[in-house]
Design a protein around this motif. Structure first.
Motif, PDB file in Angstrom:
ATOM      1  N   PRO A 417       8.696 -67.272  93.596  1.00 36.72           N
ATOM      2  CA  PRO A 417       9.700 -66.703  94.509  1.00 36.72           C
ATOM      3  C   PRO A 417       9.843 -65.192  94.390  1.00 36.72           C
ATOM      4  CG  PRO A 417      10.541 -68.696  93.465  1.00 36.72           C
ATOM      5  CD  PRO A 417       9.242 -68.392  92.801  1.00 36.72           C
ATOM      6  N   LEU A 418       9.713 -64.659  93.162  1.00 35.60           N
ATOM      7  CA  LEU A 418       9.835 -63.217  92.999  1.00 35.60           C
ATOM      8  C   LEU A 418       8.732 -62.486  93.753  1.00 35.60           C
ATOM      9  CD1 LEU A 418      11.248 -60.810  91.686  1.00 35.60           C
ATOM     10  CD2 LEU A 418       9.782 -61.130  89.677  1.00 35.60           C
ATOM     11  N   VAL A 419       7.535 -63.069  93.783  1.00 34.12           N
ATOM     12  CA  VAL A 419       6.425 -62.441  94.497  1.00 34.12           C
ATOM     13  C   VAL A 419       6.697 -62.430  95.997  1.00 34.12           C
ATOM     14  CG1 VAL A 419       3.975 -62.635  95.070  1.00 34.12           C
ATOM     15  CG2 VAL A 419       4.740 -62.984  92.714  1.00 34.12           C
ATOM     16  N   THR A 420       7.218 -63.524  96.541  1.00 41.92           N
ATOM     17  CA  THR A 420       7.524 -63.557  97.975  1.00 41.92           C
ATOM     18  C   THR A 420       8.586 -62.519  98.326  1.00 41.92           C
ATOM     19  OG1 THR A 420       9.178 -65.308  97.686  1.00 41.92           O
ATOM     20  CG2 THR A 420       6.926 -65.995  98.119  1.00 41.92           C
ATOM     21  N   ALA A 421       9.574 -62.346  97.437  1.00 44.49           N
ATOM     22  CA  ALA A 421      10.600 -61.324  97.676  1.00 44.49           C
ATOM     23  C   ALA A 421       9.984 -59.926  97.629  1.00 44.49           C
ATOM     24  CB  ALA A 421      11.721 -61.455  96.652  1.00 44.49           C
ATOM     25  N   GLN A 422       9.108 -59.708  96.669  1.00 47.34           N
ATOM     26  CA  GLN A 422       8.494 -58.391  96.542  1.00 47.34           C
ATOM     27  C   GLN A 422       7.586 -58.071  97.730  1.00 47.34           C
ATOM     28  OE1 GLN A 422       9.372 -56.151  94.639  1.00 47.34           O
ATOM     29  NE2 GLN A 422       9.556 -56.670  92.482  1.00 47.34           N
ATOM     30  N   THR A 423       6.842 -59.049  98.203  1.00 45.62           N
ATOM     31  CA  THR A 423       5.967 -58.787  99.351  1.00 45.62           C
ATOM     32  C   THR A 423       6.788 -58.417 100.580  1.00 45.62           C
ATOM     33  OG1 THR A 423       5.907 -61.171  99.851  1.00 45.62           O
ATOM     34  CG2 THR A 423       4.107 -60.276  98.536  1.00 45.62           C
ATOM     35  N   ALA A 424       7.906 -59.107 100.804  1.00 42.56           N
ATOM     36  CA  ALA A 424       8.760 -58.776 101.949  1.00 42.56           C
ATOM     37  C   ALA A 424       9.343 -57.369 101.809  1.00 42.56           C
ATOM     38  CB  ALA A 424       9.884 -59.804 102.070  1.00 42.56           C
ATOM     39  N   ARG A 425       9.789 -57.031 100.606  1.00 43.34           N
ATOM     40  CA  ARG A 425      10.342 -55.690 100.378  1.00 43.34           C
ATOM     41  C   ARG A 425       9.276 -54.623 100.603  1.00 43.34           C
ATOM     42  NH1 ARG A 425       9.769 -51.951  96.793  1.00 43.34           N
ATOM     43  NH2 ARG A 425       8.346 -53.259  95.560  1.00 43.34           N
ATOM     44  N   MET A 426       8.073 -54.854 100.075  1.00 39.43           N
ATOM     45  CA  MET A 426       7.008 -53.870 100.214  1.00 39.43           C
ATOM     46  C   MET A 426       6.598 -53.691 101.671  1.00 39.43           C
ATOM     47  SD  MET A 426       4.678 -54.646  96.837  1.00 39.43           S
ATOM     48  CE  MET A 426       3.523 -53.326  97.206  1.00 39.43           C
ATOM     49  N   LEU A 427       6.589 -54.768 102.450  1.00 37.79           N
ATOM     50  CA  LEU A 427       6.251 -54.638 103.866  1.00 37.79           C
ATOM     51  C   LEU A 427       7.277 -53.776 104.593  1.00 37.79           C
ATOM     52  CD1 LEU A 427       4.975 -58.243 104.672  1.00 37.79           C
ATOM     53  CD2 LEU A 427       3.631 -56.125 104.664  1.00 37.79           C
ATOM     54  N   GLY A 428       8.547 -53.889 104.192  1.00 36.44           N
ATOM     55  CA  GLY A 428       9.559 -53.015 104.772  1.00 36.44           C
ATOM     56  C   GLY A 428       9.293 -51.556 104.450  1.00 36.44           C
ATOM     57  N   ARG A 429       8.971 -51.260 103.187  1.00 39.90           N
ATOM     58  CA  ARG A 429       8.683 -49.884 102.786  1.00 39.90           C
ATOM     59  C   ARG A 429       7.410 -49.359 103.458  1.00 39.90           C
ATOM     60  NH1 ARG A 429      12.613 -46.601 100.977  1.00 39.90           N
ATOM     61  NH2 ARG A 429      14.071 -47.796  99.700  1.00 39.90           N
ATOM     62  N   ILE A 430       6.417 -50.206 103.579  1.00 37.41           N
ATOM     63  CA  ILE A 430       5.169 -49.795 104.231  1.00 37.41           C
ATOM     64  C   ILE A 430       5.438 -49.452 105.691  1.00 37.41           C
ATOM     65  CG2 ILE A 430       2.945 -50.674 105.036  1.00 37.41           C
ATOM     66  CD1 ILE A 430       2.800 -52.214 102.329  1.00 37.41           C
ATOM     67  N   GLU A 431       6.291 -50.221 106.338  1.00 39.56           N
ATOM     68  CA  GLU A 431       6.627 -49.933 107.739  1.00 39.56           C
ATOM     69  C   GLU A 431       7.309 -48.572 107.856  1.00 39.56           C
ATOM     70  OE1 GLU A 431       6.204 -50.278 111.479  1.00 39.56           O
ATOM     71  OE2 GLU A 431       5.638 -52.002 110.233  1.00 39.56           O
ATOM     72  N   LEU A 432       8.196 -48.252 106.935  1.00 37.40           N
ATOM     73  CA  LEU A 432       8.879 -46.956 106.975  1.00 37.40           C
ATOM     74  C   LEU A 432       7.913 -45.797 106.741  1.00 37.40           C
ATOM     75  CD1 LEU A 432      12.219 -47.566 105.017  1.00 37.40           C
ATOM     76  CD2 LEU A 432      11.895 -47.332 107.485  1.00 37.40           C
ATOM     77  N   ALA A 433       6.840 -46.045 105.983  1.00 39.32           N
ATOM     78  CA  ALA A 433       5.906 -44.967 105.629  1.00 39.32           C
ATOM     79  C   ALA A 433       4.851 -44.726 106.698  1.00 39.32           C
ATOM     80  CB  ALA A 433       5.212 -45.293 104.304  1.00 39.32           C
ATOM     81  N   GLY A 434       4.775 -45.582 107.707  1.00 33.07           N
ATOM     82  CA  GLY A 434       3.747 -45.456 108.724  1.00 33.07           C
ATOM     83  C   GLY A 434       3.964 -44.266 109.639  1.00 33.07           C
ATOM     84  N   PRO A 435       2.924 -43.874 110.383  1.00 27.01           N
ATOM     85  CA  PRO A 435       3.051 -42.721 111.292  1.00 27.01           C
ATOM     86  C   PRO A 435       4.012 -42.971 112.445  1.00 27.01           C
ATOM     87  CG  PRO A 435       0.941 -43.842 111.582  1.00 27.01           C
ATOM     88  CD  PRO A 435       1.574 -44.463 110.395  1.00 27.01           C
ATOM     89  N   ALA A 436       4.170 -44.225 112.864  1.00 31.13           N
ATOM     90  CA  ALA A 436       5.097 -44.566 113.952  1.00 31.13           C
ATOM     91  C   ALA A 436       5.907 -45.785 113.512  1.00 31.13           C
ATOM     92  CB  ALA A 436       4.328 -44.853 115.242  1.00 31.13           C
ATOM     93  N   PRO A 437       6.923 -45.587 112.672  1.00 29.59           N
ATOM     94  CA  PRO A 437       7.651 -46.722 112.092  1.00 29.59           C
ATOM     95  C   PRO A 437       8.350 -47.579 113.143  1.00 29.59           C
ATOM     96  CG  PRO A 437       8.171 -44.669 110.952  1.00 29.59           C
ATOM     97  CD  PRO A 437       7.432 -44.299 112.184  1.00 29.59           C
ATOM     98  N   ASP A 448      14.534 -60.201 104.739  1.00 32.07           N
ATOM     99  CA  ASP A 448      13.794 -61.337 104.175  1.00 32.07           C
ATOM    100  C   ASP A 448      13.734 -61.222 102.651  1.00 32.07           C
ATOM    101  OD1 ASP A 448      12.273 -63.658 104.118  1.00 32.07           O
ATOM    102  OD2 ASP A 448      10.373 -62.590 104.398  1.00 32.07           O
ATOM    103  N   ALA A 449      13.491 -60.005 102.153  1.00 26.73           N
ATOM    104  CA  ALA A 449      13.461 -59.788 100.699  1.00 26.73           C
ATOM    105  C   ALA A 449      14.808 -60.105 100.070  1.00 26.73           C
ATOM    106  CB  ALA A 449      13.064 -58.345 100.405  1.00 26.73           C
ATOM    107  N   ILE A 450      15.887 -59.736 100.740  1.00 32.14           N
ATOM    108  CA  ILE A 450      17.229 -59.990 100.196  1.00 32.14           C
ATOM    109  C   ILE A 450      17.501 -61.487 100.116  1.00 32.14           C
ATOM    110  CG2 ILE A 450      19.694 -59.731 100.696  1.00 32.14           C
ATOM    111  CD1 ILE A 450      18.966 -56.946 101.872  1.00 32.14           C
ATOM    112  N   ARG A 451      17.108 -62.214 101.146  1.00 36.57           N
ATOM    113  CA  ARG A 451      17.313 -63.672 101.133  1.00 36.57           C
ATOM    114  C   ARG A 451      16.559 -64.332  99.983  1.00 36.57           C
ATOM    115  NH1 ARG A 451      16.815 -63.056 106.772  1.00 36.57           N
ATOM    116  NH2 ARG A 451      14.592 -63.530 106.649  1.00 36.57           N
ATOM    117  N   LYS A 452      15.362 -63.877  99.723  1.00 37.18           N
ATOM    118  CA  LYS A 452      14.525 -64.538  98.717  1.00 37.18           C
ATOM    119  C   LYS A 452      14.838 -64.078  97.294  1.00 37.18           C
ATOM    120  CE  LYS A 452      10.831 -65.390 102.019  1.00 37.18           C
ATOM    121  NZ  LYS A 452       9.532 -64.942 102.580  1.00 37.18           N
ATOM    122  N   ALA A 453      15.343 -62.867  97.146  1.00 30.00           N
ATOM    123  CA  ALA A 453      15.598 -62.349  95.798  1.00 30.00           C
ATOM    124  C   ALA A 453      16.994 -62.684  95.286  1.00 30.00           C
ATOM    125  CB  ALA A 453      15.400 -60.829  95.777  1.00 30.00           C
ATOM    126  N   THR A 454      17.956 -62.886  96.180  1.00 29.13           N
ATOM    127  CA  THR A 454      19.338 -63.116  95.742  1.00 29.13           C
ATOM    128  C   THR A 454      19.473 -64.309  94.803  1.00 29.13           C
ATOM    129  OG1 THR A 454      20.218 -62.062  97.735  1.00 29.13           O
ATOM    130  CG2 THR A 454      21.690 -63.533  96.531  1.00 29.13           C
TER     131      THR A 454
END
Length: 748
Positions: A417-437, A448-454
């Motif tokens: 479960p921790l991995v699924t939470a981390q992947t969701a969080r990282m996808l959010g950060r990756i989206e923010l870092a893109g050229p056209a977020p 999604d990360a919050i739901r899985k990590a809580t």
């Protein structure tokens, strides 16, 4: 409102009162001040021009530099003006919400600044600057420069063991602790010196050679089927040698009587080495390993009395174990240990992973990429390594590759479960870092990360609880940042709620270093949000909390390399605070604030490998400081000391072209060239001007820049050539400037 205006107006003074940091900034970057007589005499030549957007730096700063309005509220309710004063106040109200951090002004607390204790000469050997001195700052090291690795002086040592009876076992306090490198720039040297005994070397000497030297031994076979020979040698009780393929594998010297551990180590001249304790299943010490020598001193369990000496070939495992034990307090030595362990055994997966984690923490992204690639070859299926790979790719600006890596992990079956939470969080950060977020997509990932990590906050494993809390905090701050940067309704009402939830997560973490590091992440995230939108949160209370947290970490963190990491984080936070105030129209005293923010960042960058984005952003800050020196004071000699740092950061930096900012880069080079010309560095000035023109022409051709902008650059070159007496070149560039001016705002 009057109180709020006063706080904003005085915000720009918040870095000025840091006495220790002011000294460092002055010593390293020729800090701002009245121009010298020479600089005042060198008035700018009238025909040199700056692009309008660069000229506006000085105009905005001068317009904002006005006396602060008197507070309408009593003094007890007014926020202190200086960041260092605010930090001193925060220490009294520790743990309070940043949103309610207002209080009475406090006197400046001396010594607050980047790495307070390390700044002292007795702490790391750095000289305290003498008042009035303005040393020329050194350019930042190129991020591609090779960093020295640990040196191994491989020799051999003949072990001399004298059996002496125990008189008194030394207490725990008398044992030497591992030495900590005094400066983060120093990479420890491992004095690798494999031990031998009476001419016999483990891993080298054959059975035939040892029997020729010692005589025939008595053969034995251990319970684990290991074969060996033994001898009775005075003054020892017994000497045993194990064999592997007829080569000496280990030598065990059983002492006739117990000897104090430290006394024996001193006899063997290894007492100054850092050791690794061997523990039994109950956690009781049964021996000490000296990795560089291949020596193990066996002790009676739970005592400091040695009963035997074991000599073995150098083994990577003790180096890795020692690195694990010292990784928090002595990261430089941990890196040296891990690198040598890999040299002994290139297939040691755990060594590669630990080295990867250290490189990521220290911002050494290119070395981290090499470590992650090595670890993935050895264990391609390891999920943790794959997520770290994505982290490294994201830091290097390879956003699409990072997203692909995380998506592949997300598709795996039976991941924790921790991995699924981390992947969701990282996808959010990756989206923010893109050229056209896509800010909605980023928010969806964080939710999604919050739901899985809580649910993991209640996990029985403390390590999983800690990781889940960190993921949750980052997801809450990421959501606030996505809302701040995107187009949303009611930002001013929603953003503070997300930050407040993050604050609550930090408050539930208890006390200690983990809580303080969460506080640092919270402040950094809140200031990034403040820089992202003028709605939702004020930066001043978070600056207060950031500096108070920095001071608290100063008492908790021993490792000088980790101190530099903290300085980098604080510098980034202060840079966001400056951006937030500029977005709100307040740029008063920007020179002082930017100078001291740069001091944090330069100090934090000492062992980092700056990514292209970090090089660009660092250069932006240093460029602004140099321009302000030239505009406000005509201090071109000081300005070029900053520009000397900017040019290596911006040259061959692909982020400008990727973001469509080639034209602005060219205009910046043209602007810097004016100061170089004023201090008679004419070759540099002409080179920068011509390079700037090339970039601007490229931007005009790709419709990123108006053709009229070239008039300034051509006009400056015309002036330079005229002053050199090259009338033909001067006329040519003057004609080109006229044609560009006539183009108006027409795009080619």
């Amino acid at each position: 409102m009057a109180m709020q205006r006063c706080s904003r107006a005085r915000f720009v003074h918040l870095l000025v009162a840091g006495a220790a940091l002011v000294g460092i900034a002055a010593a390293r970057v020729a800090a701002a001040g009245p121009p010298s007589a020479g600089e005042r005499a060198a008035a700018p030549r009238p025909l040199m021009r700056l692009p309008d957007w660069i000229e506006s730096f000085g105009a905005r700063d001068r317009a904002a530099a006005r006396p602060a309005l008197p507070p309408a509220a009593p003094a007890a309710t007014v926020l202190a003006g200086a960041w260092t004063e605010i930090a001193a106040e925060a220490a009294k109200t520790e743990g309070g919400s940043a949103a309610s951090a207002a209080g009475a002004p406090s006197p400046a607390k001396p010594g607050l600044g980047p790495d307070k204790s390390v700044l002292k000469p007795e702490a790391d050997g750095e000289a305290t600057p003498v008042a009035g001195e303005e040393p020329v700052p050194q350019p930042l090291a190129s991020p591609d420069s090779a960093e020295p690795g640990p040196e191994q002086n491989v020799q051999t040592t003949e072990v001399q063991v004298r059996a002496e009876p125990v008189t008194a076992a030394p207490d725990a306090e008398s044992r030497r602790t591992a030495p900590v490198p005094r400066r983060p720039s120093e990479v420890p040297t491992l004095a690798v010196d494999p031990a031998s005994f009476r001419g016999v070397f483990p891993g080298k000497t054959t059975r035939e050679q040892i029997e020729a030297a010692w005589g025939p031994g008595e053969a034995f076979v251990r319970d684990d089927h290991v074969k060996g020979l033994s001898w009775i040698m005075q003054p020892f009780e017994r000497v045993e040698v194990t064999l592997a393929d007829e080569v000496v594998d280990s030598i065990r010297i059983k002492l006739a009587e117990p000897v104090a551990l430290r006394q024996l180590a001193e006899q063997m001249e290894i007492a100054d080495l850092r050791t690794v304790s061997i523990l039994d299943e109950q956690g009781v010490s049964i021996g000490e390993v000296f990795p560089e020598r291949g020596v193990v001193l066996s002790v009676n369990p739970g005592t400091q009395s040695a009963i035997a000496v074991l000599l073995e070939p150098l083994d990577p495992e003790p180096f890795v174990l020692r690195a694990e034990g010292e990784i928090d307090d002595n990261s430089a030595s941990a890196v040296a240990d891990l690198q040598f362990a890999i040299e002994i055994d290139p297939r040691h997966v755990r060594a590669h992973r630990l080295l990867l984690a250290l490189f990521c923490e220290e911002g050494r992204w290119r070395q981290a990429l090499a470590s992650v690639e090595a670890a993935r070859k050895l264990d391609p299926a390891d999920v943790w390594t794959r997520l770290k790979h994505a982290d490294v790719l994201l830091a290097l600006g390879r956003v699409d590759e990072a997203r692909a890596e995380v998506e592949e992990v997300r598709k795996l079956d039976d991941v924790p479960p921790l991995v699924t939470a981390q992947t969701a969080r990282m996808l959010g950060r990756i989206e923010l870092a893109g050229p056209a977020p896509d800010y909605q997509r980023a928010v969806a990932g964080f939710e999604d990360a919050i739901r899985k990590a809580t649910p993991l906050l209640a996990h029985q494993s403390k390590a999983i609880q800690k990781a889940a809390r960190e993921a949750l905090l980052d997801a809450h701050l990421g959501t606030a940042l996505a809302i701040a940067r995107g187009t949303w309704q009611q930002k001013g009402r929603v953003i503070p709620k997300w930050i407040a939830r993050g604050e609550a997560l930090v408050g539930e973490a208890g006390d200690g270093p983990d809580r303080t590091r969460l506080d640092l992440a919270l402040c950094r995230g809140a200031l990034a949000v403040a820089a992202g939108s003028v709605e939702g949160t004020e930066s001043l209370p978070w600056v207060k909390r950031l500096l108070a947290t920095r001071e608290k970490l100063d008492g908790q963190v021993r490792d000088p390399w980790r101190r530099r990491q903290i300085d980098w984080e604080v510098g980034l936070g202060l840079a966001d605070a400056i951006t937030a105030t500029l977005n709100r129209g307040d740029s008063s005293d920007m020179l002082e604030n930017a100078t001291l923010t740069a001091a944090y960042l330069e100090r934090g960058a000492e062992q980092r490998e700056l990514s292209d984005t970090e090089r660009r952003e660092m250069g932006d800050l240093l460029f602004r400081i140099g321009i302000l020196h030239s505009l406000q004071n005509g201090a071109h000699a000081t300005a070029v000391t900053w520009f000397d740092k900017v040019v290596p950061l911006w040259e061959d930096n692909p982020t400008f072209q990727a973001r469509g900012d080639t034209g602005r880069l060219g205009e910046s080079f043209v602007s810097m060239a004016i100061s170089y010309w004023q201090v008679d560095r004419r070759d540099d000035a002409l080179g920068l001007s011509r390079r700037g023109v090339e970039l601007m022409v490229e931007a005009v051709d790709t419709r990123q820049l108006e053709e009229r902008a070239l008039a300034v650059a051509y006009g400056n070159l015309s002036t330079m050539y005229a002053e050199q007496g090259n009338d033909e070149q001067s006329r040519n560039y003057a004609e080109m400037a006229s044609r560009a001016e006539a183009a108006g705002t027409r795009l080619r």
